[in-house]
Motif scaffolding. Structure first.
Motif, PDB file in Angstrom:
ATOM      1  N   GLU A  46       0.817  -1.203   0.000  1.00  0.00           N
ATOM      2  CA  GLU A  46       0.000   0.000   0.000  1.00  0.00           C
ATOM      3  C   GLU A  46       0.859   1.265   0.000  1.00  0.00           C
ATOM      4  O   GLU A  46       1.984   1.277   0.502  1.00  0.00           O
ATOM      5  CB  GLU A  46      -0.946   0.031   1.210  1.00  0.00           C
ATOM      6  N   TYR A  60       0.231  12.101   0.858  1.00  0.00           N
ATOM      7  CA  TYR A  60       0.233  11.118   1.934  1.00  0.00           C
ATOM      8  C   TYR A  60      -1.038  10.274   1.904  1.00  0.00           C
ATOM      9  O   TYR A  60      -2.117  10.759   1.534  1.00  0.00           O
ATOM     10  CB  TYR A  60       0.315  11.795   3.299  1.00  0.00           C
ATOM     11  N   ALA A  61      -0.902   9.039   2.346  1.00  0.00           N
ATOM     12  CA  ALA A  61      -2.075   8.221   2.611  1.00  0.00           C
ATOM     13  C   ALA A  61      -2.778   8.773   3.844  1.00  0.00           C
ATOM     14  O   ALA A  61      -2.129   9.301   4.752  1.00  0.00           O
ATOM     15  CB  ALA A  61      -1.652   6.780   2.857  1.00  0.00           C
ATOM     16  N   ASP A  62      -4.079   8.643   3.868  1.00  0.00           N
ATOM     17  CA  ASP A  62      -4.847   9.172   5.004  1.00  0.00           C
ATOM     18  C   ASP A  62      -4.403   8.541   6.321  1.00  0.00           C
ATOM     19  O   ASP A  62      -4.424   9.197   7.369  1.00  0.00           O
ATOM     20  CB  ASP A  62      -6.338   8.917   4.782  1.00  0.00           C
ATOM     21  N   SER A  63      -3.986   7.289   6.267  1.00  0.00           N
ATOM     22  CA  SER A  63      -3.634   6.567   7.485  1.00  0.00           C
ATOM     23  C   SER A  63      -2.372   7.100   8.156  1.00  0.00           C
ATOM     24  O   SER A  63      -2.142   6.821   9.344  1.00  0.00           O
ATOM     25  CB  SER A  63      -3.456   5.076   7.175  1.00  0.00           C
ATOM     26  N   LYS A  65      -1.218  10.510   7.471  1.00  0.00           N
ATOM     27  CA  LYS A  65      -1.209  11.976   7.400  1.00  0.00           C
ATOM     28  C   LYS A  65      -1.148  12.572   8.809  1.00  0.00           C
ATOM     29  O   LYS A  65      -1.886  12.160   9.699  1.00  0.00           O
ATOM     30  CB  LYS A  65      -2.455  12.454   6.658  1.00  0.00           C
ATOM     31  N   SER A 107      -0.193   7.676  -6.101  1.00  0.00           N
ATOM     32  CA  SER A 107      -0.268   6.692  -5.035  1.00  0.00           C
ATOM     33  C   SER A 107      -0.369   5.271  -5.595  1.00  0.00           C
ATOM     34  O   SER A 107      -0.482   4.319  -4.838  1.00  0.00           O
ATOM     35  CB  SER A 107      -1.482   6.975  -4.149  1.00  0.00           C
TER      36      SER A 107
END
Length: 125
Positions: A46, A60-63, A65, A107
């Motif tokens: 991921e 950035y990935a939300d996880s 950020k 991404s």
């Protein structure tokens, strides 16, 4: 073509911090968009973060950020991932990736042509 070598992984307690690095070969590092991806056991790889050629733009990935920061030093041919407030769910093999054709940050792992071998990050609870 570019070769990528990650370092800096290890074991850290939840809530702690760690910085992983990715050193690139060659004299054209500044022409590559760089990304960090991770893969936990039994899960798909991921997206974590990406940075533009100049370092002026990031994604950035939300996880992650607000907890992780991607940066690069083109004079050292190196991209970094500073990870703060680590959680057990951040445990994974972290790999850097590069591509010199991307026009915008991506991404999607399919967009990156070059990959490092990865470095293990383990967060204990």
């Amino acid at each position: 073509q570019v070769q990528l070598v990650e370092s800096g992984g290890g074991l850290v307690q939840a809530g702690g911090s760690l910085r992983v690095s990715c050193a690139a070969s060659g004299r054209t590092f500044g022409t590559y968009v760089m990304g960090w991806f991770r893969q936990a056991p039994g899960k798909e790889r991921e997206f974590v973060a990406a940075i533009s050629r100049s370092g002026g733009s990031t994604l950035y990935a939300d996880s992650v950020k607000g907890r992780f920061t991607i940066s690069r030093d083109n004079t050292k041919n190196t991209v970094y991932l500073q990870m703060n407030t680590l959680k057990p769910e951040d445990t994974a093999v972290y790999s850097c990736a590069a591509d010199n054709l991307l026009r915008i940050l991506s991404s999607r792992r399919e967009e990156y042509d070059y990959w490092g071998q990865g470095t293990q990050v383990t967060v204990s609870s």
